[in-house]
Design a protein around this motif. Structure first.
Motif, short mmCIF file in Angstrom:
data_model
loop_
_atom_site.label_atom_id
_atom_site.label_comp_id
_atom_site.label_asym_id
_atom_site.label_seq_id
_atom_site.Cartn_x
_atom_site.Cartn_y
_atom_site.Cartn_z
N LEU A 9 7.45 13.02 -5.08
CA LEU A 9 7.19 12.12 -3.96
C LEU A 9 5.92 11.30 -4.21
N LEU A 10 4.95 11.90 -4.91
CA LEU A 10 3.70 11.20 -5.24
C LEU A 10 3.94 10.04 -6.19
N ASP A 11 4.96 10.16 -7.05
CA ASP A 11 5.30 9.10 -8.01
C ASP A 11 6.12 7.99 -7.37
N LYS A 12 6.79 8.30 -6.28
CA LYS A 12 7.72 7.34 -5.68
C LYS A 12 7.11 6.52 -4.54
N PHE A 13 6.23 7.15 -3.72
CA PHE A 13 5.73 6.50 -2.52
C PHE A 13 4.21 6.52 -2.44
N TYR A 14 3.68 5.56 -1.70
CA TYR A 14 2.26 5.61 -1.35
C TYR A 14 2.11 5.19 0.11
N TYR A 15 1.04 5.69 0.71
CA TYR A 15 0.76 5.42 2.12
C TYR A 15 0.21 4.03 2.28
N CYS A 16 0.67 3.33 3.31
CA CYS A 16 0.15 2.01 3.65
C CYS A 16 0.19 1.87 5.16
N GLU A 17 -0.98 1.89 5.78
CA GLU A 17 -1.06 1.83 7.23
C GLU A 17 -0.46 0.54 7.79
N ILE A 25 7.02 1.63 -1.55
CA ILE A 25 7.58 2.11 -2.83
C ILE A 25 6.52 1.93 -3.91
N LYS A 26 6.20 3.00 -4.62
CA LYS A 26 5.24 2.95 -5.72
C LYS A 26 5.93 2.53 -7.02
N SER A 27 7.01 3.22 -7.32
CA SER A 27 7.74 2.89 -8.55
C SER A 27 9.08 2.27 -8.18
N PRO A 28 9.41 1.14 -8.80
CA PRO A 28 10.65 0.44 -8.43
C PRO A 28 11.89 1.25 -8.83
N ASP A 29 12.98 0.95 -8.15
CA ASP A 29 14.27 1.51 -8.54
C ASP A 29 15.29 0.37 -8.53
N LYS A 30 16.56 0.69 -8.65
CA LYS A 30 17.56 -0.38 -8.72
C LYS A 30 17.76 -1.09 -7.40
N ASP A 35 5.99 -1.85 -4.29
CA ASP A 35 5.21 -2.36 -3.15
C ASP A 35 6.06 -2.83 -1.97
N SER A 36 7.37 -2.61 -2.03
CA SER A 36 8.20 -2.99 -0.88
C SER A 36 8.14 -1.90 0.19
N GLU A 37 8.50 -2.29 1.41
CA GLU A 37 8.56 -1.35 2.53
C GLU A 37 9.52 -0.22 2.18
N ALA A 38 9.16 0.99 2.57
CA ALA A 38 10.04 2.13 2.34
C ALA A 38 10.55 2.63 3.69
N GLY A 39 11.82 2.88 3.77
CA GLY A 39 12.35 3.55 4.94
C GLY A 39 13.27 2.74 5.81
N TYR A 40 13.91 3.45 6.69
CA TYR A 40 14.80 2.89 7.70
C TYR A 40 14.65 3.75 8.94
N ILE A 41 15.01 3.20 10.09
CA ILE A 41 14.92 3.96 11.33
C ILE A 41 16.18 4.77 11.52
N GLN A 42 16.01 6.08 11.60
CA GLN A 42 17.12 6.99 11.83
C GLN A 42 17.12 7.36 13.31
#
Length: 167
Positions: A9-17, A25-30, A35-42
């Motif tokens: 999780l430390l490699d994938k995400f970082y906190y941004c207030e 997103i820390k490390s890009p994926d496909k 640096d893009s927003e991570a997440g969706y509202i569940q």
């Protein structure tokens, strides 16, 4: 089983207030660049929370943020949103507590008929509270006012209730 103590999780995400979810997103994926927003509202019947898909599973963002700051999320504990807004994942709004303490930060329930959290009528007026050991207690009263006063006294005495409890 979801592992909120996964070091990946430390490699994938970082906190941004300033991020809507609190994570980027820390490390890009496909699917997303770095640096893009991570997440969706569940959404569920009771609440809405931020989540992310990681390792094929849905992870709650507030638990990841806690892990990023504190290194672990202890089993049997929950992350409480102090202001009651489950979409507000700022680290200053999160605390690690037992489920019992988390329940003491709930707003007044919609089915409350008395207008006072923890006070209800069942043959007589009753004040109900959870003691510091986690046991549910109640006491009978002749008047609504006496039950309310007693309940407020118990809330102050126990000190685990937040000021927003029952509001």
């Amino acid at each position: 089983m979801i592992n909120y103590n996964d070091p990946r999780l430390l490699d994938k995400f970082y906190y941004c207030e300033n991020s809507k979810s609190g994570l980027r997103i820390k490390s890009p994926d496909k699917y997303r660049p770095a640096d893009s927003e991570a997440g969706y509202i569940q959404k569920s019947e009771k609440f809405a929370r931020w989540a992310v898909k990681f390792n094929g599973k849905n992870y709650m963002v507030h638990r990841i943020i806690w892990y990023l700051f504190h290194g672990k999320v202890d089993d049997g504990l929950v992350i409480d949103h102090l202001n009651g807004n489950a979409l507000d994942n700022r680290i200053g709004n999160l605390r690690l507590v037992t489920q019992g303490v988390n329940n003491k930060n709930h707003k007044k329930q919609k089915n409350n008929n008395s207008g006072m959290t923890g006070v209800y009528f069942s043959e007589t007026w009753r004040a109900q509270w959870v003691d510091s050991e986690g046991n549910q207690r109640s006491k009978r009263f002749e008047s609504f006012e006496d039950a309310c006063k007693f309940r407020e006294t118990k809330m102050l005495e126990i000190q685990e209730y937040t000021e927003r409890h029952g509001k």
